[in-house]
Scaffold this motif. Sequence first.
Motif, short mmCIF file in Angstrom:
data_model
loop_
_atom_site.label_atom_id
_atom_site.label_comp_id
_atom_site.label_asym_id
_atom_site.label_seq_id
_atom_site.Cartn_x
_atom_site.Cartn_y
_atom_site.Cartn_z
N ARG A 235 14.61 12.35 -6.61
CA ARG A 235 14.18 12.40 -5.22
C ARG A 235 15.31 12.83 -4.29
N VAL A 236 14.92 13.44 -3.17
CA VAL A 236 15.87 13.88 -2.15
C VAL A 236 15.45 13.27 -0.82
N TYR A 237 16.40 12.67 -0.13
CA TYR A 237 16.13 12.00 1.14
C TYR A 237 16.83 12.74 2.27
N ASN A 238 16.06 13.43 3.09
CA ASN A 238 16.58 14.08 4.28
C ASN A 238 16.19 13.23 5.48
N LYS B 246 0.82 -1.21 0.00
CA LYS B 246 0.00 0.00 0.00
C LYS B 246 0.86 1.26 0.00
N ALA B 247 2.04 1.18 0.61
CA ALA B 247 2.90 2.36 0.74
C ALA B 247 3.63 2.71 -0.55
N LEU B 248 3.79 1.77 -1.46
CA LEU B 248 4.61 1.99 -2.65
C LEU B 248 4.19 3.20 -3.49
N PRO B 249 2.90 3.38 -3.79
CA PRO B 249 2.52 4.55 -4.61
C PRO B 249 2.89 5.88 -3.96
N LEU B 250 2.74 5.98 -2.64
CA LEU B 250 3.10 7.21 -1.94
C LEU B 250 4.59 7.50 -2.08
N TYR B 251 5.41 6.47 -1.93
CA TYR B 251 6.85 6.64 -2.07
C TYR B 251 7.21 7.00 -3.51
N GLY B 252 6.49 6.42 -4.45
CA GLY B 252 6.75 6.71 -5.85
C GLY B 252 6.42 8.14 -6.24
N ARG B 253 5.40 8.73 -5.58
CA ARG B 253 4.98 10.10 -5.91
C ARG B 253 5.83 11.16 -5.23
N THR B 254 6.51 10.78 -4.17
CA THR B 254 7.21 11.76 -3.35
C THR B 254 8.55 12.15 -3.96
N ARG B 255 8.86 13.44 -3.89
CA ARG B 255 10.14 13.96 -4.38
C ARG B 255 11.06 14.35 -3.24
N VAL B 256 10.51 14.85 -2.14
CA VAL B 256 11.33 15.25 -1.00
C VAL B 256 10.83 14.53 0.25
N PHE B 257 11.72 13.74 0.85
CA PHE B 257 11.40 13.01 2.07
C PHE B 257 12.07 13.72 3.25
N ARG B 258 11.34 13.84 4.35
CA ARG B 258 11.92 14.28 5.62
C ARG B 258 11.53 13.26 6.67
N ILE B 259 12.52 12.58 7.20
CA ILE B 259 12.30 11.41 8.05
C ILE B 259 12.98 11.62 9.40
N TRP B 260 12.26 11.35 10.47
CA TRP B 260 12.85 11.38 11.81
C TRP B 260 12.58 10.04 12.48
N GLU C 106 -0.85 21.67 10.38
CA GLU C 106 -0.19 20.63 11.17
C GLU C 106 1.08 20.16 10.47
N ILE C 107 1.04 20.05 9.16
CA ILE C 107 2.25 19.70 8.40
C ILE C 107 3.33 20.73 8.65
N ASP C 108 2.95 22.00 8.74
CA ASP C 108 3.92 23.05 9.03
C ASP C 108 4.60 22.83 10.37
N LEU C 109 3.86 22.33 11.36
CA LEU C 109 4.46 22.06 12.66
C LEU C 109 5.50 20.95 12.58
N TYR C 110 5.20 19.91 11.79
CA TYR C 110 6.18 18.84 11.63
C TYR C 110 7.41 19.32 10.87
N ALA C 111 7.20 20.18 9.90
CA ALA C 111 8.34 20.76 9.18
C ALA C 111 9.20 21.58 10.13
N PHE D 292 6.18 13.36 3.53
CA PHE D 292 6.22 13.11 2.09
C PHE D 292 5.88 14.41 1.37
N ASP D 293 6.91 15.07 0.83
CA ASP D 293 6.77 16.43 0.31
C ASP D 293 6.12 17.28 1.40
N ASP D 294 5.21 18.15 1.00
CA ASP D 294 4.45 18.92 2.00
C ASP D 294 3.00 18.50 1.99
#
Length: 280
Positions: A166-169, A101-115, A246-251, A225-227
């Motif tokens: 893609r960019v992986y942060n 189920k997660a694969l399409p989301l990863y495929g669409r994303t260009r900028v990842f921010r992971i903690w 809320e996304i802004d808070l995570y950023a 996943f992006d913004d």
Amino acid sequence: MSNQAQEVREALGARLRAFRKDSGFASGRALANALGWPESKISRLEHGKQNASEQDIKDWCEKTGQEEQIPDLIATVRHIDELWVDWRRQLKTGAEARQKKALPLYGRTRVFRIWQPSMIWGTFQTADYAAAVFEQAVSFYEIPNDTEAAVAKRMERQRYLYEGNRVYNVLLGEQALYSNVGGAEVMRSQLDRLMVLMGMARVSLGIVPKAASTSVWLGHSFSMFDDRIVLVETFSAEMSVAQPREIDLYAKAFALLKQSAVYGLTARALIRSARKFFEG
């Protein structure tokens, strides 16, 4: 419908009711007349008894002078039934389906921010490390054991490391280098994998040292996943965050965590120290 989704629906209704009152519509009937809706629809929406459509949100906000709230509320409507999905429901047939189920989301994303404060992020995992993680899930959630298939799907996700622009942060807590998942041999291989990934131009891997000065609490892991969406995992469920504010808070949290991280040679030294620990 989950209790959490109902709570969000009721909270949305309370916001709509406040908009109505603040704009001078003293009763639901008055707003219903202005919108050309049945009065009962106003009541159902305000009490969380009915799902609001995107058009409902637009009409309500425009009529009450709250146009700036439309993006946030539409994001809530789009994800209201996916805001909180318990793991037992997601994994009832095993872990493979969730990985697929997660694969399409990863495929669409260009900028990842992971903690990830205490374990290695899934896309950076070796097959052996991932297998150990899924074995833990099988035991903890008492789900069907389809570890081999789940690992294959997680490894499939890694192709995106080499495709597109893609960019992986990625930020890991130093504890992630020491959390013993699968035993010493698995950990040594996993740490070697991190060293290789650090050599990729599209990968920015930072480590937050255990004694680092912090500007925000370390909190829970999250994946941006992006913004567009943030996924947050707890022991019981996975939460999907889609509201822009809320996304802004995570950023903001990610930016503050990044200030505490070390990179390059310093990060490599921490990884080497962890690997040496697992050689003993």
